[in-house]
Write an enzyme that holds these catalytic residues in place. Structure first.
Site, PDB file in Angstrom:
ATOM      1  N   MET A 116       0.869  -1.181   0.000  1.00  0.00           N
ATOM      2  CA  MET A 116       0.000   0.000   0.000  1.00  0.00           C
ATOM      3  C   MET A 116       0.902   1.227   0.000  1.00  0.00           C
ATOM      4  SD  MET A 116      -3.326  -0.946   1.282  1.00  0.00           S
ATOM      5  CE  MET A 116      -3.868  -2.641   1.501  1.00  0.00           C
ATOM      6  N   VAL A 117       0.343   2.350  -0.383  1.00  0.00           N
ATOM      7  CA  VAL A 117       1.045   3.597  -0.113  1.00  0.00           C
ATOM      8  C   VAL A 117       0.333   4.234   1.069  1.00  0.00           C
ATOM      9  CG1 VAL A 117       1.561   5.906  -0.981  1.00  0.00           C
ATOM     10  CG2 VAL A 117       2.019   3.897  -2.396  1.00  0.00           C
TER      11      VAL A 117
ATOM     12  N   GLY B   8       2.079  -6.693   4.008  1.00  0.00           N
ATOM     13  CA  GLY B   8       3.007  -7.624   3.366  1.00  0.00           C
ATOM     14  C   GLY B   8       4.333  -6.948   3.061  1.00  0.00           C
TER      15      GLY B   8
ATOM     16  N   ASN C 197      -2.685  -9.896  17.004  1.00  0.00           N
ATOM     17  CA  ASN C 197      -2.622  -9.056  18.205  1.00  0.00           C
ATOM     18  C   ASN C 197      -3.848  -9.407  19.060  1.00  0.00           C
ATOM     19  OD1 ASN C 197      -4.821  -7.652  17.160  1.00  0.00           O
ATOM     20  ND2 ASN C 197      -3.605  -5.926  16.445  1.00  0.00           N
TER      21      ASN C 197
ATOM     22  N   LEU D 166       1.534  -8.008  22.018  1.00  0.00           N
ATOM     23  CA  LEU D 166       0.833  -7.296  23.092  1.00  0.00           C
ATOM     24  C   LEU D 166       1.253  -5.833  23.163  1.00  0.00           C
ATOM     25  CD1 LEU D 166       1.439 -10.079  25.797  1.00  0.00           C
ATOM     26  CD2 LEU D 166      -0.713  -9.697  24.578  1.00  0.00           C
TER      27      LEU D 166
ATOM     28  N   SER E 182       3.209  -2.618  23.784  1.00  0.00           N
ATOM     29  CA  SER E 182       4.362  -2.261  24.626  1.00  0.00           C
ATOM     30  C   SER E 182       4.671  -3.334  25.673  1.00  0.00           C
ATOM     31  CB  SER E 182       4.106  -0.917  25.310  1.00  0.00           C
ATOM     32  OG  SER E 182       2.935  -1.027  26.091  1.00  0.00           O
TER      33      SER E 182
ATOM     34  N   ASP F  16       4.958   7.072  17.047  1.00  0.00           N
ATOM     35  CA  ASP F  16       4.086   6.574  15.977  1.00  0.00           C
ATOM     36  C   ASP F  16       4.187   5.048  15.940  1.00  0.00           C
ATOM     37  OD1 ASP F  16       2.671   6.011  13.689  1.00  0.00           O
ATOM     38  OD2 ASP F  16       3.758   7.413  12.399  1.00  0.00           O
TER      39      ASP F  16
ATOM     40  N   THR G  12       2.401   3.030  14.083  1.00  0.00           N
ATOM     41  CA  THR G  12       1.948   2.430  12.821  1.00  0.00           C
ATOM     42  C   THR G  12       2.999   1.470  12.273  1.00  0.00           C
ATOM     43  OG1 THR G  12       1.031   4.616  12.376  1.00  0.00           O
ATOM     44  CG2 THR G  12       0.855   2.988  10.624  1.00  0.00           C
TER      45      THR G  12
ATOM     46  N   ASP H 100       4.172  -5.119  12.087  1.00  0.00           N
ATOM     47  CA  ASP H 100       4.856  -5.633  10.894  1.00  0.00           C
ATOM     48  C   ASP H 100       6.370  -5.675  11.102  1.00  0.00           C
ATOM     49  OD1 ASP H 100       2.370  -5.758   9.650  1.00  0.00           O
ATOM     50  OD2 ASP H 100       2.559  -3.727   8.861  1.00  0.00           O
TER      51      ASP H 100
HETATM   52  O1  RIB Z   1       0.254  -2.530   9.595  1.00  0.00           O
HETATM   53  C1  RIB Z   1       0.401  -1.233   9.120  1.00  0.00           C
HETATM   54  C2  RIB Z   1      -0.034  -1.150   7.707  1.00  0.00           C
HETATM   55  O2  RIB Z   1      -1.415  -1.400   7.636  1.00  0.00           O
HETATM   56  C3  RIB Z   1       0.160   0.182   7.044  1.00  0.00           C
HETATM   57  O3  RIB Z   1       1.394   0.295   6.411  1.00  0.00           O
HETATM   58  C4  RIB Z   1      -1.021   0.279   6.085  1.00  0.00           C
HETATM   59  O4  RIB Z   1      -0.626   0.282   4.759  1.00  0.00           O
HETATM   60  C5  RIB Z   1      -1.905  -0.915   6.419  1.00  0.00           C
HETATM   61  O5  RIB Z   1      -1.766  -1.931   5.516  1.00  0.00           O
HETATM   62 NA    NA Z   2       6.990   4.075  13.448  1.00  0.00          NA
END
Ligand code: RIB
Ligand code: NA
EC number: 2.7.1.229
Length: 301
Positions: free
Chosen positions: A10-11, A40, A183, A220, A222, A245, A247, A251
């Site tokens: 994804m972007v 992925g 998770n 889990l 932190s 952050d 996000t 992954d």
């Molecule tokens: O797990 C984070 C990801 O989830 C982000 O990069 C976003 O693209 C979504 O797929």
């Molecule tokens: Na980050």
């Protein structure tokens, strides 16, 4: 070849916000950043930055984001033989990060929704050279099931990260996989059991062990991760950091885990490494932009 990631790209369109607008409202947010993401691709990039040889089986669209993504795979040393073009939009993820570093993610799968069992079959020869297959749920479920079957035929262990959660995930069709990595909220939805306490989490993992999955690793946040297997379960704690952050931290964990496990086969050590790597990533903004190289530095550019 070490790892085959069959999954999404994804972007990420990340807005750092004070708060979400309510319906009909316009609100100003302080900052925007764009970066490559998708569960992925994130896992593939994390493993590759740490030195694993990774092949990615995925579909990009027919837009400007497709070129960005392809170029990103190449820069990160990922084999792009099986990155296929699709007459659709590329996958994109508008992401909102609040001042407490909590994120809300919208995904538009675009080309990822077209990754088919036949695409995986076409990559069979390269998948067969790998030591681990890594899957998530941003591609069609039939493709996930077909890949698990292929893993069985080829005798290659499979790691499935059930994200984003698909309540219709059929446990019977994923039995026999080596690693299942949800998770807490994914675990709750998949098992239909509460996950309010660590004891609850443990009980929910028992259901999955009973369904024939060899190792359940519940991330889990932190607090680290719980590893459940036939002989018991343990919590492996994560280092304490100041998050800006989160996000893509899950992954980062999985990509690092995969690389370490492929190298040494030691699950506890791989979880410990994954915890460290994910903790480091949350101290920086963005998804892949926050993933370090093996020496701890960030890639130039
Ligand atoms: O797990 C984070 C990801 O989830 C982000 O990069 C976003 O693209 C979504 O797929
Ligand atoms: Na980050």
């Amino acid at each position: 070849m070490d790892i085959a990631v069959i999954g999404s790209n994804m972007v990420d369109l990340i807005s750092y916000i004070h708060r979400m607008p309510s319906e009909g409202e316009t609100v100003e947010a302080p900052e925007f950043r764009m970066g490559c993401g998708g569960k992925g691709a994130n896992q593939a990039v994390a493993a590759s930055r740490l030195g694993a040889e990774v092949v990615m089986i995925t579909r990009v669209g027919n837009d400007v984001f497709a070129d960005t993504t392809l170029e990103n795979f190449r820069k990160n040393g990922i084999d792009t033989t099986h990155v296929l073009r699709t007459d659709a939009s590329s996958g994109v993820a508008p992401i909102f990060v609040d001042p407490e570093s909590r994120n809300s993610i919208l995904i538009i799968k675009g080309a990822n929704a077209y990754l088919s069992p036949a695409d995986v079959e076409d990559a069979r020869e390269d998948i067969a050279k790998c030591k681990l297959i890594v899957l998530q749920l941003e591609i069609p479920l039939d493709t996930v099931y077909a890949t698990i079957e292929l893993g069985k035929v080829l005798g290659i262990p499979v790691l499935l990260n059930p994200a984003p959660v698909a309540p219709e995930l059929d446990l019977e069709r994923i039995c026999g996989i080596e690693f299942f990595m949800p998770n807490e909220s994914e675990l709750e939805l998949i098992t239909g059991m509460p996950v309010d306490t660590l004891d609850d989490v443990g009980k929910a993992t028992d259901v999955l062990l009973g369904a024939g999955i060899t190792n359940i690793i519940v991330t889990l946040g932190s607090r680290g991760a719980m590893w459940a297997h036939a002989y018991g379960r343990e919590i492996i704690k994560a280092p304490v950091v100041r998050a800006v952050d989160t996000t893509g931290a899950g992954d980062a964990f999985i990509g690092c885990f995969a690389k370490e496990w492929v190298d040494h086969g030691d699950v506890t050590a791989a979880i410990r490494a994954g915890n460290r790597y994910a903790a480091d990533s949350v101290t920086r903004h963005g998804t892949q932009t926050s993933y370090a190289l093996a020496d701890g530095s960030l890639p130039a550019d």
